[in-house]
Scaffold this active site. Sequence first.
Site, PDB file in Angstrom:
ATOM      1  N   ARG A  99       0.858  -1.195   0.000  1.00 19.72           N
ATOM      2  CA  ARG A  99       0.000   0.000   0.000  1.00 19.72           C
ATOM      3  C   ARG A  99       0.882   1.227   0.000  1.00 19.72           C
ATOM      4  O   ARG A  99       1.862   1.290   0.755  1.00 19.72           O
ATOM      5  CB  ARG A  99      -0.849   0.069   1.276  1.00 19.72           C
ATOM      6  CG  ARG A  99      -1.734  -1.102   1.493  1.00 19.72           C
ATOM      7  CD  ARG A  99      -3.139  -0.935   1.078  1.00 19.72           C
ATOM      8  NE  ARG A  99      -3.839   0.256   1.471  1.00 19.72           N
ATOM      9  CZ  ARG A  99      -4.939   0.656   0.841  1.00 19.72           C
ATOM     10  NH1 ARG A  99      -5.377  -0.004  -0.209  1.00 19.72           N
ATOM     11  NH2 ARG A  99      -5.586   1.733   1.237  1.00 19.72           N
ATOM     12  N   HIS A 117      13.534  -2.213  -1.396  1.00 20.67           N
ATOM     13  CA  HIS A 117      13.008  -2.066  -2.758  1.00 20.67           C
ATOM     14  C   HIS A 117      13.896  -2.897  -3.696  1.00 20.67           C
ATOM     15  O   HIS A 117      15.123  -2.827  -3.607  1.00 20.67           O
ATOM     16  CB  HIS A 117      13.031  -0.597  -3.159  1.00 20.67           C
ATOM     17  CG  HIS A 117      12.471  -0.367  -4.528  1.00 20.67           C
ATOM     18  ND1 HIS A 117      11.115  -0.406  -4.781  1.00 20.67           N
ATOM     19  CD2 HIS A 117      13.078  -0.125  -5.718  1.00 20.67           C
ATOM     20  CE1 HIS A 117      10.921  -0.203  -6.075  1.00 20.67           C
ATOM     21  NE2 HIS A 117      12.088  -0.024  -6.661  1.00 20.67           N
ATOM     22  N   ALA A 181      19.433 -11.836  -2.468  1.00 22.01           N
ATOM     23  CA  ALA A 181      20.248 -10.702  -2.006  1.00 22.01           C
ATOM     24  C   ALA A 181      19.480  -9.857  -0.983  1.00 22.01           C
ATOM     25  O   ALA A 181      20.066  -9.334  -0.026  1.00 22.01           O
ATOM     26  CB  ALA A 181      20.674  -9.843  -3.194  1.00 22.01           C
ATOM     27  N   GLU A 182      18.163  -9.733  -1.166  1.00 23.02           N
ATOM     28  CA  GLU A 182      17.352  -8.963  -0.214  1.00 23.02           C
ATOM     29  C   GLU A 182      17.438  -9.573   1.181  1.00 23.02           C
ATOM     30  O   GLU A 182      17.524  -8.858   2.187  1.00 23.02           O
ATOM     31  CB  GLU A 182      15.883  -8.932  -0.660  1.00 23.02           C
ATOM     32  CG  GLU A 182      15.652  -8.118  -1.919  1.00 23.02           C
ATOM     33  CD  GLU A 182      14.171  -8.029  -2.293  1.00 23.02           C
ATOM     34  OE1 GLU A 182      13.344  -7.779  -1.412  1.00 23.02           O
ATOM     35  OE2 GLU A 182      13.855  -8.220  -3.481  1.00 23.02           O
TER      36      GLU A 182
HETATM   37  C1  GRF Z   1      10.380  -7.983  -2.289  1.00 28.07           C
HETATM   38  O1  GRF Z   1      10.972  -8.120  -3.554  1.00 28.07           O
HETATM   39  C2  GRF Z   1      10.489  -6.562  -1.820  1.00 28.07           C
HETATM   40  O2  GRF Z   1      11.674  -5.931  -2.206  1.00 28.07           O
HETATM   41  C3  GRF Z   1       9.312  -5.923  -2.512  1.00 28.07           C
HETATM   42  O3  GRF Z   1       8.299  -6.892  -2.450  1.00 28.07           O
HETATM   43  C4  GRF Z   1       8.882  -8.192  -2.364  1.00 28.07           C
HETATM   44  C5  GRF Z   1       8.319  -8.823  -1.124  1.00 28.07           C
HETATM   45  O4  GRF Z   1       8.687 -10.159  -0.980  1.00 28.07           O
HETATM   46  N1  GRF Z   1       9.001  -4.663  -1.919  1.00 28.07           N
HETATM   47  P1  GRF Z   1       8.447 -10.894   0.417  1.00 28.07           P
HETATM   48  O5  GRF Z   1       6.996 -10.661   0.809  1.00 28.07           O
HETATM   49  O6  GRF Z   1       9.388 -10.290   1.410  1.00 28.07           O
HETATM   50  O7  GRF Z   1       8.732 -12.347   0.151  1.00 28.07           O
END
Ligand code: GRF
Length: 200
Positions: A99, A117, A181-182
């Site tokens: 949102r 992001h 990587a996240e």
């Molecule tokens: C991730 O790619 C994040 O960067 C983006 O939405 C995705 C969420 O994935 N904002 P999750 O719900 O953390 O698996």
Amino acid sequence: MTSSPPRPTRVAVLISGAGSNMAALIDAAQKPGAPFEVALVISNKPTAGGLAIAQAKGVQTLVVNHRLHGENREAHERAIDAALMEHRIDVVALAGYMRLLTPFLVRLWAARMINIHPSLLPKYPGLDTHARAIAAGDAEAGCTVHLVTEGVDEGPVLDHETVPVLPMDTPESLAQRVLVAEHKLYPRALADFCRGLQLS
Ligand code: GRF
């Protein structure tokens, strides 16, 4: 005289979906010596898969369903803020929270709300980041953790991770590589951010 270590920062994670970043944050918080604890997970969607994952990891969850507030975004955000206050939250981490926030909540949590992001900001704010990186012929893609400000994906960058874009990549294969990587980036960036806070 030795002073006692600072208390862990109380973090709320806001999700809308699968919650894999949220899970990475909870796992990091549950390691000894972590500078933050995930004290609450809030989803705007009752069906978010991340809710069950958080509960299985022993974290309290709450659904603050935006549909109950119709068009009134501020009323929904007031309900979120009330929950954050009730749980004595210090820092809000958006993790796949789908949102757009209004200035109301962004101002209340200024300098205490961060987001992840899936692009190397300032490149590709908004949606479809992986398709845009491939279409542009970029050799590198990645993810960014930034402070949340009123402009979408515009706040000051705290940290990022890069991954290569491979010749055969599709948006889906690149998204998968960036997501790995996240999960490395977000716990590190949140820990660094929390270590820099002066908590009372
Ligand atoms: C991730 O790619 C994040 O960067 C983006 O939405 C995705 C969420 O994935 N904002 P999750 O719900 O953390 O698996």
